[in-house]
Design a protein around this motif. Structure first.
Motif, mmCIF file in Angstrom:
data_model
loop_
_atom_site.group_PDB
_atom_site.id
_atom_site.type_symbol
_atom_site.label_atom_id
_atom_site.label_comp_id
_atom_site.label_asym_id
_atom_site.label_seq_id
_atom_site.Cartn_x
_atom_site.Cartn_y
_atom_site.Cartn_z
ATOM 1 N N CYS A 1 0.684 -1.170 0.086
ATOM 2 C CA CYS A 1 0.045 0.252 -0.284
ATOM 3 C C CYS A 1 0.862 1.445 -0.143
ATOM 4 O O CYS A 1 0.342 2.223 -0.825
ATOM 5 N N PRO A 2 2.002 1.430 0.664
ATOM 6 C CA PRO A 2 2.814 2.693 0.812
ATOM 7 C C PRO A 2 3.298 2.947 -0.661
ATOM 8 O O PRO A 2 3.596 3.928 -1.019
ATOM 9 N N LEU A 3 3.613 1.991 -1.477
ATOM 10 C CA LEU A 3 3.864 2.151 -2.989
ATOM 11 C C LEU A 3 2.832 2.419 -3.788
ATOM 12 O O LEU A 3 3.159 2.722 -5.094
ATOM 13 N N ILE A 4 1.657 2.185 -3.536
ATOM 14 C CA ILE A 4 0.413 2.320 -4.614
ATOM 15 C C ILE A 4 0.119 3.740 -4.815
ATOM 16 O O ILE A 4 -0.104 4.449 -3.669
ATOM 17 N N PRO A 5 0.163 4.273 -6.117
ATOM 18 C CA PRO A 5 -0.190 5.697 -6.202
ATOM 19 C C PRO A 5 -1.406 6.058 -6.092
ATOM 20 O O PRO A 5 -2.207 4.810 -6.100
ATOM 21 N N SER A 6 -2.066 7.088 -6.151
ATOM 22 C CA SER A 6 -3.414 7.469 -6.488
ATOM 23 C C SER A 6 -3.379 8.570 -7.642
ATOM 24 O O SER A 6 -3.141 9.773 -7.459
ATOM 25 N N LEU A 7 -3.641 8.090 -8.899
ATOM 26 C CA LEU A 7 -3.431 8.570 -10.067
ATOM 27 C C LEU A 7 -4.858 8.964 -10.828
ATOM 28 O O LEU A 7 -5.748 7.810 -10.878
ATOM 29 N N ASP A 8 -4.921 10.295 -11.245
ATOM 30 C CA ASP A 8 -6.141 10.399 -12.123
ATOM 31 C C ASP A 8 -5.991 9.943 -13.389
ATOM 32 O O ASP A 8 -4.726 10.207 -14.080
ATOM 33 N N SER A 9 -7.105 9.769 -14.181
ATOM 34 C CA SER A 9 -7.009 9.489 -15.599
ATOM 35 C C SER A 9 -8.355 9.839 -16.141
ATOM 36 O O SER A 9 -9.331 9.827 -15.757
ATOM 37 N N ARG A 10 -8.188 10.540 -17.304
ATOM 38 C CA ARG A 10 -9.367 10.710 -18.204
ATOM 39 C C ARG A 10 -10.273 9.387 -18.756
ATOM 40 O O ARG A 10 -11.127 9.218 -18.773
ATOM 41 N N THR A 11 -9.438 8.325 -19.256
ATOM 42 C CA THR A 11 -9.953 6.996 -19.493
ATOM 43 C C THR A 11 -10.353 6.308 -18.215
ATOM 44 O O THR A 11 -9.629 6.481 -17.102
ATOM 45 N N ARG A 12 -11.533 5.740 -18.225
ATOM 46 C CA ARG A 12 -11.827 5.114 -17.312
ATOM 47 C C ARG A 12 -11.430 3.620 -17.662
ATOM 48 O O ARG A 12 -11.880 3.194 -18.726
ATOM 49 N N VAL A 13 -11.068 2.935 -16.561
ATOM 50 C CA VAL A 13 -10.519 1.284 -16.702
ATOM 51 C C VAL A 13 -11.325 0.476 -15.806
ATOM 52 O O VAL A 13 -11.790 0.607 -14.900
ATOM 53 N N LEU A 14 -12.100 -0.542 -16.796
ATOM 54 C CA LEU A 14 -12.856 -1.537 -15.818
ATOM 55 C C LEU A 14 -12.214 -2.696 -16.042
ATOM 56 O O LEU A 14 -11.808 -3.344 -17.243
ATOM 57 N N LEU A 15 -11.828 -3.273 -15.095
ATOM 58 C CA LEU A 15 -10.917 -4.595 -14.990
ATOM 59 C C LEU A 15 -11.842 -5.717 -14.813
ATOM 60 O O LEU A 15 -12.590 -5.671 -13.829
ATOM 61 N N LEU A 16 -11.992 -6.692 -15.577
ATOM 62 C CA LEU A 16 -13.046 -7.819 -15.346
ATOM 63 C C LEU A 16 -11.892 -8.986 -14.964
ATOM 64 O O LEU A 16 -11.426 -9.535 -15.865
ATOM 65 N N GLN A 17 -11.686 -9.393 -13.770
ATOM 66 C CA GLN A 17 -11.060 -10.242 -13.412
ATOM 67 C C GLN A 17 -11.557 -11.898 -13.110
ATOM 68 O O GLN A 17 -12.365 -11.851 -12.481
ATOM 69 N N HIS A 18 -10.801 -12.694 -13.754
ATOM 70 C CA HIS A 18 -11.294 -14.123 -13.617
ATOM 71 C C HIS A 18 -11.337 -14.415 -12.109
ATOM 72 O O HIS A 18 -10.104 -14.301 -11.527
ATOM 73 N N SER A 19 -12.224 -15.129 -11.638
ATOM 74 C CA SER A 19 -12.422 -15.405 -10.109
ATOM 75 C C SER A 19 -11.092 -16.379 -9.805
ATOM 76 O O SER A 19 -10.686 -16.189 -8.434
#
Length: 198
Positions: A18-36
């Motif tokens: 978590c300390p390395l995970i950024p908080s980035l804004d993007s114009r593009t919306r990303v929808l991740l569909l992850q296999h269970s």
């Protein structure tokens, strides 16, 4: 006895990213569909991407009942990031006025194809693809071919094309720490034997 997990990144608390995970804004919306089957995978890069992007959503499953709703995002044109004969290069959308809803299946190639088969609406989306020849930093998995990237690497490359000159490289920091941690855990000798140059 199981180790205590971080509820956010799902890594063992002693290896929390978590300390390395950024908080980035993007114009593009990303929808991740992850296999269970990917959820509890030690190298869950889709989760890292979803946590690091403010305009991203991660949905887990194999059949996505809510897909019609998820794809109807006002102001966005939905595109599937997946190779295909009719796939357009990502560069074709770099200068468009309407931002993309970038739909990214996450799983092995076989599982991703199965998700497309089980979700006809997903398979029917216009496809976009990345330039060939991208080199993955994912040193722990054998790539099925040249240009095969991890989910987070593919998203970074796509966003850097769509939103140039903005850099999304900070998304790769937790990914690289994850890889280094896995290599350290297995030991250099085991890593070289299994993943080093042949």
């Amino acid at each position: 006895m199981s180790r205590i997990q971080c509820p956010r990144c799902l890594r063992p608390q002693s290896h929390c990213l978590c300390p390395l995970i950024p908080s980035l804004d993007s114009r593009t919306r990303v929808l991740l569909l992850q296999h269970s089957s990917e959820v509890n995978h030690a190298l869950n890069t889709a989760r890292l991407a979803a946590l690091g992007l403010n305009n991203a959503e991660l949905i887990v499953g194999e059949v996505f009942e809510d897909l019609p709703t998820l794809l109807k995002q006002p102001g966005y044109q939905a595109r599937l990031l997946f190779p295909g004969d009719d796939a357009q290069p990502m560069q074709a959308y770099a200068a468009t006025d309407e931002p993309l809803l970038l739909v990214v299946p996450d799983g092995t190639w076989r599982k991703a194809r199965k998700m497309l088969h089980l979700n006809p609406l997903l398979a029917a989306l216009p496809r976009v693809t990345l330039a060939e020849g991208g080199v993955s930093r994912y040193r722990l998995r054998k790539a099925p071919g040249p240009g095969a990237l991890s989910t987070v690497e593919a998203i970074v490359q796509a966003l850097e094309i769509l939103e140039a000159p903005t850099s999304f490289a900070p998304l790769l920091k937790p990914f690289e720490a994850l890889i280094e941690g896995q290599i350290a855990a297995m030991g250099e000798e085991v890593f070289q034997r299994n993943h080093g140059p042949k």
